[in-house]
Design a protein around this motif. Structure first.
Motif, PDB file in Angstrom:
ATOM      1  N   ASP A   1       0.860  -1.175   0.000  1.00 21.66           N
ATOM      2  CA  ASP A   1       0.000   0.000   0.000  1.00 21.66           C
ATOM      3  C   ASP A   1       0.899   1.228   0.000  1.00 21.66           C
ATOM      4  O   ASP A   1       2.130   1.106   0.023  1.00 21.66           O
ATOM      5  CB  ASP A   1      -0.973   0.003   1.193  1.00 21.66           C
TER       6      ASP A   1
ATOM      7  N   ASN B   1      -5.857  -1.795  -1.124  1.00 27.11           N
ATOM      8  CA  ASN B   1      -5.145  -2.050   0.133  1.00 27.11           C
ATOM      9  C   ASN B   1      -5.001  -0.767   0.942  1.00 27.11           C
ATOM     10  O   ASN B   1      -5.176  -0.756   2.172  1.00 27.11           O
ATOM     11  CB  ASN B   1      -3.746  -2.602  -0.146  1.00 27.11           C
TER      12      ASN B   1
ATOM     13  N   GLU C   1      -8.410   0.385   2.379  1.00 28.68           N
ATOM     14  CA  GLU C   1      -8.991  -0.589   3.314  1.00 28.68           C
ATOM     15  C   GLU C   1      -8.169  -0.724   4.595  1.00 28.68           C
ATOM     16  O   GLU C   1      -8.731  -0.880   5.683  1.00 28.68           O
ATOM     17  CB  GLU C   1      -9.130  -1.946   2.618  1.00 28.68           C
ATOM     18  N   ARG C   2      -6.860  -0.652   4.492  1.00 28.31           N
ATOM     19  CA  ARG C   2      -6.006  -0.801   5.669  1.00 28.31           C
ATOM     20  C   ARG C   2      -5.919   0.481   6.493  1.00 28.31           C
ATOM     21  O   ARG C   2      -5.615   0.436   7.681  1.00 28.31           O
ATOM     22  CB  ARG C   2      -4.589  -1.210   5.248  1.00 28.31           C
ATOM     23  N   HIS C   3      -6.178   1.602   5.862  1.00 29.62           N
ATOM     24  CA  HIS C   3      -5.958   2.890   6.530  1.00 29.62           C
ATOM     25  C   HIS C   3      -7.191   3.775   6.403  1.00 29.62           C
ATOM     26  O   HIS C   3      -7.097   4.976   6.145  1.00 29.62           O
ATOM     27  CB  HIS C   3      -4.720   3.572   5.940  1.00 29.62           C
TER      28      HIS C   3
END
Length: 329
Positions: A24, A82, A85-87
């Motif tokens: 990411d 990514n 969704e991750r952050h």
């Protein structure tokens, strides 16, 4: 300054070739841009382009075997996904102006997925629809080679005069119908004028400057800039040395040259046509602005040259936001 919208970067490409689809761009050290820097700069929205490299780029620049355009696109989209969704506490995807405003209220950077070079559409309208369904909200019709949409910018007058293909004309109408921004950066002059005949909504030149100031054919003529103004569209200031100062051998991207460019565009066509399209992670050389956190240095220089706070805010984000509200759905 209350925010920034940047209409073009090539950060996904950098991440794809450096770390691959599992990565990411939250806190990358090898890119000009990452999410932490965008937040620090007060960025409202960042357009993340999926640039489609030609086979020659793989072999000559990367010294590696090429992957298929579809495999590459899938990988870049995965990096984009990514990241959001991750952050999700820092950055969120945006599909239209309403999403951007909602993310602003939530204190999040808006991430907008775009494409540079429509080659992967392959002349198939269903493929164009599929890119819309995957979240792409702007497409630069060409890069530096002809494709199903039309022809690229060129120093060859005969090639530069060539316009859109029949499919390209139909596709532009369809893009505006469904809500994908039409991006004319890299397009031939003939293609630009074809679009001006059929566009019903504002278009963008996501990362293009004025050809009168810097004669590179990637930049726009005065007549083109005035036509873009009449269309209601915007052009994003490109920070690349070659599009600011075409002096042979120049490798420096200087704030004074950026400000000269913006002064000329303002004098020619007024503030409403002006925006930001840094091209960071797609440009090379000595960069006085090498990340979004440095962009305030340009705005400081514009203040010294007499630009008002309202004019700078319109350049920084308000003009682009107006176009997104009208043309992106």
């Amino acid at each position: 300054m209350s925010g920034i919208i940047d209409m073009h970067c090539d950060t996904l490409m950098k991440a794809f070739f450096e770390e691959g689809p599992s990565s990411d761009v939250f806190n990358t050290s090898y890119t000009h841009l990452n999410v932490l820097d965008l937040k620090n700069a007060g960025t409202i929205a960042q357009f993340f382009a999926v640039f489609i490299p030609p086979e020659s780029y793989y072999r000559e620049e990367l010294k590696r075997e090429p992957v298929t355009p579809d495999e590459y696109i899938d990988g870049c989209v995965q990096i984009f996904n990514n990241t959001v969704e991750r952050h999700g506490d820092q950055i969120a995807r945006a599909l239209n102006g309403d999403d951007i405003e909602r993310n602003m209220k939530d204190g999040k950077v808006s991430a907008v997925l775009t494409m540079e070079d429509g080659v992967a559409v392959y002349g198939d309208m269903a493929k164009l629809d599929s890119f819309y369904d995957r979240g792409f909200r702007a497409i630069a019709l060409t890069w530096n080679f002809a494709n199903c949409f039309g022809y690229p910018n060129s120093r060859d007058p005969e090639l530069m005069a060539k316009g859109l293909t029949d499919f390209g004309k139909e596709a532009v109408r369809h893009m505006q119908d469904i809500g994908i921004l039409v991006d004319v950066s890299h397009l031939s002059d003939g293609g630009f004028w074809d679009i001006m005949k059929i566009a019903k909504l504002p278009i963008i030149a996501s990362h293009s400057n004025a050809r009168k100031v810097c004669g590179h054919p990637r930049n726009m003529t005065d007549d083109m800039i005035l036509a873009l103004k009449k269309n209601g569209g915007v052009m994003g200031l490109n920070l690349s040395p070659m599009f600011l100062d075409e002096t042979e051998g120049n490798r420096e991207s200087r704030i004074c040259d950026m400000a000269d460019m913006m002064e000329y565009e303002k004098q020619l066509a007024g503030i409403d046509v002006m925006a930001i399209g840094t091209d960071l992670d797609g440009i090379h050389g000595s960069l006085e602005i090498g990340c979004m956190s440095d962009l305030h240095l340009l705005f400081d220089e514009l203040v010294r040259r007499g630009f008002t706070t309202e004019e700078i805010e319109r350049i920084a984000w308000k003009n682009a936001m107006r176009v997104f509200r009208e043309s992106m759905r």
